[in-house]
Design an enzyme around this catalytic site. Sequence first.
Site, PDB file in Angstrom:
ATOM      1  N   HIS A   1      -9.388 -10.134  -0.578  1.00 56.59           N
ATOM      2  CA  HIS A   1      -8.924  -9.920   0.496  1.00 56.59           C
ATOM      3  C   HIS A   1     -10.395 -10.807   0.880  1.00 56.59           C
ATOM      4  CE1 HIS A   1      -9.209  -7.927   4.174  1.00 56.59           C
ATOM      5  NE2 HIS A   1     -10.383  -7.534   4.181  1.00 56.59           N
TER       6      HIS A   1
ATOM      7  N   ASP B   1       1.959  -6.729   2.419  1.00 52.05           N
ATOM      8  CA  ASP B   1       0.571  -5.938   3.308  1.00 52.05           C
ATOM      9  C   ASP B   1       1.208  -4.949   3.445  1.00 52.05           C
ATOM     10  OD1 ASP B   1      -2.072  -5.330   3.433  1.00 52.05           O
ATOM     11  OD2 ASP B   1      -2.433  -6.519   4.709  1.00 52.05           O
TER      12      ASP B   1
ATOM     13  N   HIS C   1       0.995  -1.117   0.233  1.00 51.73           N
ATOM     14  CA  HIS C   1       0.087   0.348  -0.049  1.00 51.73           C
ATOM     15  C   HIS C   1       0.887   1.242   0.171  1.00 51.73           C
ATOM     16  CE1 HIS C   1      -3.683  -2.145   0.604  1.00 51.73           C
ATOM     17  NE2 HIS C   1      -2.980  -2.928   1.590  1.00 51.73           N
TER      18      HIS C   1
END
Length: 430
Positions: free
Chosen positions: A181, A307, A64
């Site tokens: 997800h 992640d 991210h």
Amino acid sequence: MKPMLIRGGRVVDPSQKLDAVVDVLLAEGLVARIGENLDAPEGAETIDAAGLVVAPGLIDVHVHLREPGQEHKETIESGARAAAAGGFTAIVAMPNTDPPIDNPANVGFVLAEGLRAGGARVYPTGCITVGQNGEQLTEFGELIEAGAVAVTDDGRPVSSASMMRMALEYALAFDLPVAVHEEELTLSRGGSMNEGIIATRLGLTGIPNEAEDVMIARDLMLAELTGGRLHVQHVSTRRGVELIRAAKARGIRVTAEATPHHFTLTDAAVAAYRTDAKMNPPLRSEADRQAVREGVRDGTLDVIATDHAPHHYDEKEQAFEDAPNGIVGLETSLGLSYTELVGTGILDLSQLIDRMSCAPARSMRLDTGMKLGSLAVGFQADVTLIDTRIEWTVDRATFLSMSRNTPFHGRDLRCRAVRTIVGGRTVWSA
């Protein structure tokens, strides 16, 4: 760009079943030769890699970067540099930004900013559904043409089974991975950590394993129905690992991730309402942790991914239920993975490099389209030099990431990247 000769290192490349002390010559951005006692071309830069591991560049398929919209947490530039410092030569950026990456213009923005950053390569993903709202599929073909390597609504599940089926069928036309997800929101709603004795003791609402397991089972069935390419993100449960293992045995086209925090920590890390240990899916039980480790060992979970989820200090310094989920991981992943998996005999070094380079490239098709994940002649000159002898202590103050939210501050680790080479050019060195 002048040639680069990496001399005398232990070259470990699982894609070629190679583990030997040889030289690697990089030229014109590609791997030019591998062999013993190679001659350096005129003007070449020579790197003495004696005592070091020379690996195909590490790849993180779940990062991210927060830009556009949340640049106070991370930018594409800071994330690409943090990735390089962690030994990653390429990262795959998630699309849950503000606005979401659900159209070609936004994909192009991420790609352009990644090129400008000058760190690790940055590959965008596009949303599965417009605005990640689960109601309308994005134009997959246009996203791919703009540079997206996969589609995902990461951060949100695709709650509608019919929408997920359509996504897998649509993606099949492009052989595009659909990354998911897995969270059944009616089971996880209101929860902030793993359901269990520790949540009860802390007075926090728990999230049961079944919130993840139900969705994994559903999507595996839909992948079997459609023949689509499914990529299951951040698997955290025993049953999830079992379901994926059985699906692979039946020939379903599925790849899956394990994160360092899920094979290293349990929900005990949440003691004293420690928000740096709050994430989604949450840290689970010891039995779940062991199952994830076994899944990494036997290849059920073929990819180690971070992640990486940066958050500003003020956001994490809230009541546990109100704090955002996620931790940073780009600069600790290699050390944690080596310490926890190689150091304990779960994996050997070649298997670790496969899980962190070759398999990630295969899962996102970066091995064929981009020629990543291998040191074979003709592949991109992306190389990570690793010193497995280094012992170091995690210090969040030294991170190149703009955020510091890690539960591993102060942890002693072994193994670290000492040089990261992208396209034949050093982008980071210790």
